[in-house]
Design an enzyme around this catalytic site. Structure first.
Site, PDB file in Angstrom:
ATOM      1  N   GLU A   1       0.838  -1.215   0.000  1.00  0.00           N
ATOM      2  CA  GLU A   1       0.000   0.000   0.000  1.00  0.00           C
ATOM      3  C   GLU A   1       0.871   1.264   0.000  1.00  0.00           C
ATOM      4  OE1 GLU A   1      -2.463  -1.601   3.227  1.00  0.00           O
ATOM      5  OE2 GLU A   1      -4.189  -1.078   1.972  1.00  0.00           O
TER       6      GLU A   1
ATOM      7  N   GLU B   1      -3.942  -9.695   3.334  1.00  0.00           N
ATOM      8  CA  GLU B   1      -4.782  -9.409   4.505  1.00  0.00           C
ATOM      9  C   GLU B   1      -5.906 -10.414   4.707  1.00  0.00           C
ATOM     10  OE1 GLU B   1      -3.545  -7.207   2.465  1.00  0.00           O
ATOM     11  OE2 GLU B   1      -2.813  -5.480   3.584  1.00  0.00           O
TER      12      GLU B   1
END
Ligand code: NAI
Length: 719
Positions: free
Chosen positions: A113, A133
């Site tokens: 990210e 995730e």
């Protein structure tokens, strides 16, 4: 602050390199996003913003990898929020000068990210990029769901987030995730600086990802409706949340997407599924820590491996070592058996090449590590020899006796027995301190679990070496003491027992398997009947026979009679085309012969059939004895921690991680409730053979109103 605590400037450095600002994250070993790293990034950005003489910013990491993700412990805090990190990423992205990111090693989760918030990305060839995730039950929470579909097609972004699998640099380049693969420069810093200079000379300017259009060309009209319906079936709420967030990225603004992602992230983080999955994540790491064994414990060097037996397990075990380039000798008794084993190994690699999982050169290199032999003497210079011969105590003992003499001093001798007494096998070798159990799971080159069985005399350096070896093989080790079946198979025994009693009482294999596979009830990857058909009913029956010989079976003539009858009938499961089910090609169908066998046996043992058996009863009857056995295993200190048991079941038996493993699930059900249901079956089914006697430890904890967490803490010596 104590002296071991690091300051932000220790873990993130900012320097000017001629006209470039460079941010170097240096927080070994994995550059995890701790509070210090986040504060360090903020300071570095301040410094860059202050110095207007700099033309661009380069973000990179020192050490063996880029940022591998956030600090997962932080997710447990009630107040956790990704806002401070997201704010930094927004600042980075909105810089009016270009921001370059140089990647290497693993670029995962919050690390990817960070890369997505930069304007341009270059990666060294060895780089792997992913958003894993979902594996801990959450979605990317730092705008991964909004920025990724602006760089790669929305469908690919969804697949990447739903699978959690990382992709390599080549795939990342092809998809548009990175702008360049750098095959020239030795490290990320050099690579980033050269990349920035080259881009600047071509006139590259700031290119905030959020300002790019979402890549949604060619998406079928009903794409999201279908994807949402599919994700809805997942027991993990994060799956639906990922699709929803990408849909908003496609259909609405970045700001709306940002709000939705934050909301969904927080809901998922608090979900029981994510809490359970994080438990498994940490339990896997804790399992590698063995009391009494630490950094100071010596380890033996493993340069050459011997494997005895080229059957199902031996061939799979050998491939583990070939895959990491360790010379491996495979021993068999007869040429045709050796040829068959070698052919199986070659076929596995060939199929890997065909499916694009590995290239031909790699497959060839791996095969070059292997040598087949019929001479036991060829094992003399191996550093570790693992036996995977038939499950027969006398055979294993006589083999160990010879290995004890043949193998060089200091070589480790391991047994892959799945149920037998490791101490009895160790004693036969004449050098019991060199012996350890290494219980691989089938298929051995695929399954992640490795039970490391510590014998009474296993020396600490042998244990330390084999636990570390598991890591090199990409496996999760769990240390078990010696008992029948160790942690996993011992707990599987009462589970199989109840499955068979249910068959005798009139449930069908399909009904039993469906009940435990149903994700809303339990979500096991495979029910017990399918599992035994796959593993081989002959293997299961022989284990029972062997256990019987050692007086280990209950005095119950109806004990697992179905399995024994199918074995006698030559119906050994998939390999013979018939077992609990019938197999036509690859298709599994009901096997009328099985219901006949069950009916005959039920009559013989006076077991009443015909009542309706609910799916709820099936799940309880299978799970409660398994959990109860788990408590006994803790009581006897066969397993060191409840978390170890959970790892065995999630990594080795297809137990769903979102339920955290059997012991975590028991906790979630409430121990008094678990005890109460065991007592219920004791009353309704009878307890002649002690099948429904609750474990002492369970009774104690249930009566104290305690949880298994407290037990874990007390075992680890935490007050
Ligand atoms: P298998 O029957 O496929 O292979 C055993 C092989 O050992 C045969 O090829 C046989 O020729 C060879 N062998 C026997 N004596 C030998 C000797 N003295 N020297 C060299 N080779 C010899 O059996 P499988 O399934 O591979 O099982 C092997 C061991 O692994 C057993 O102890 C079993 O309990 C254990 N195990 C099996 C699992 C499974 O799912 N099949 C899972 C985990 C452990």
């Amino acid at each position: 602050m104590n002296s071991t605590q690091k300051r932000p400037s220790d873990v993130v450095r900012f320097e000017a390199r001629e006209t470039l600002g460079v941010v170097l994250i240096d927080s070994p070993p994995l550059n995890v996003l701790t509070g210090q790293v986040i504060a360090g990034l903020a300071d570095a950005l301040d410094a860059f913003e202050r110095d207007r003489s700099l033309r661009a910013l380069v973000v990179c990491c020192a050490g063996r990898t880029f940022v591998v993700g956030g600090d997962l412990h932080a997710l447990d805090s009630a107040e956790f929020t990704s806002a401070p990190y997201n704010h930094i990423l927004a600042r980075l992205e909105s810089c009016d000068r270009p921001v370059f990111c140089a990647l290497h090693g693993n670029v995962l989760g919050g690390g990817l990210e960070l890369a997505l918030a930069c304007h341009y990305r270059v990666a060294l060839v060895d780089t792997r990029l992913g958003l894993p995730e979902i594996k801990i039950g959450v979605l990317p929470g730092s705008l991964g769901t909004q920025r990724l579909p602006r760089l790669i097609p929305a469908q690919d972004a969804i697949s990447m987030m739903l699978s959690g699998q990382a992709i390599d640099a080549r795939a990342a380049f092809k998809s548009g995730l990175i702008d360049l693969i750098d095959e020239v420069h030795p490290n990320a810093l050099e690579s980033g600086v050269r990349f920035a200079e080259a881009q600047l000379s071509r006139g590259a300017g700031a290119r905030p990802t959020r300002a790019l259009p979402v890549k949604a060309e060619g998406l079928p009209r009903d794409y999201f409706t279908k994807k949402l319906a599919e994700a809805e079936k997942s027991p993990v709420p994060a799956a639906r949340a990922i699709v929803e967030c990408v849909q908003v990225a496609v259909e609405d603004s970045f700001d709306v997407g940002e709000q939705l992602e934050a909301l969904r992230f927080d809901q998922c983080r608090r979900s029981k599924q994510s809490t359970a999955m994080r438990h498994v994540f940490f339990a896997e790491r804790e399992a590698r820590q063995v009391p009494g064994i630490g950094a100071g414990t010596d380890q033996r060097v493993l340069r050459k491996i011997g494997v005895v037996g080229a059957g199902t397990m031996g061939a799979g075990i050998a491939m583990n070592f070939m895959n990491i380039g360790i010379p491996t000798v495979l021993l068999e008794t007869r040429q045709e058996l050796l040829d068959k084993g070698l052919a199986n190994i070659r076929a596995t690699y060939n199929s890997g090449v065909k499916k694009g999982r590995l290239d031909e050169t790699t497959a060839r290199r791996r095969l070059e590590c292997l040598e087949g032999t019929l001479q036991e003497g060829d094992l003399a210079d191996c550093d570790l020899v693992i036996e995977a011969v038939f499950e027969d105590l006398e055979l294993k003992q006589s083999l160990m006796r010879r290995l004890g003499r043949i193998c060089r001093q200091g070589a480790i001798l391991a047994t892959n027995t799945s149920t037998l007494d490791v101490d009895a096998i160790a004693l036969a070798s004449g050098r019991a301190s060199d012996v350890v159990g290494l219980h691989f799971f089938s298929p051995a080159h695929v399954m992640r679990l490795l039970e490391v069985v510590r014998g009474a005399r296993t020396s600490p350096d042998v244990l330390a070496t084999t636990v570390a070896l598991a890591g090199r093989l990409g496996k999760v080790p769990v240390v078990s003491g010696v008992c029948y079946g160790f942690v996993g198979n011992r707990m599987a025994e009462p589970y199989m027992r109840e499955a068979e009693f249910l068959l005798l009482e009139g449930a069908t294999p399909q009904q039993i398997d469906d009940a435990v596979q149903d994700v809303l009830r339990l979500g096991m990857a495979m029910g017990p009947c399918r599992m035994l058909d796959l593993a081989g009913i002959d293997v299961g029956a022989k284990t029972l026979i062997e256990l019987g010989k050692q007086g280990g079976l209950p005095p119950d003539p109806s004990y697992r009679v179905v399995c024994q009858q199918l074995f006698r009938d030559g119906r050994w499961g998939q390999k013979t085309g018939s077992g609990y089910y019938r197999y036509v090609g690859r298709a599994r169908e009901p096997e009328p012969l099985t219901s006949d066998v069950c009916e005959i046996l039920a009559n013989e043992f006076d077991i009443r059939r015909g009542r309706t058996i609910s799916d709820g009863e099936i799940c309880e009857r299978l799970m409660l004895p398994l959990i109860n056995e788990g408590f006994r295993i803790l009581e006897e200190e066969i397993a060191m921690r409840p978390g170890d048991i959970d790892v065995v079941w999630t990594a080795g038996y297809g137990f769903p991680a979102h339920r955290g493993g059997p012991m975590w699930m028991a906790n979630a059900w409430g121990l008094p409730n678990v005890l109460d249901r065991i007592q219920h079956y004791q009353r309704t089914l009878g307890n002649r053979f002690g099948y429904w006697t609750p474990a002492k430890l369970l009774v104690e904890l249930a009566q104290q109103g305690a949880t298994i967490n407290r037990l874990a803490a007390s075992k680890a010596g935490v007050a």
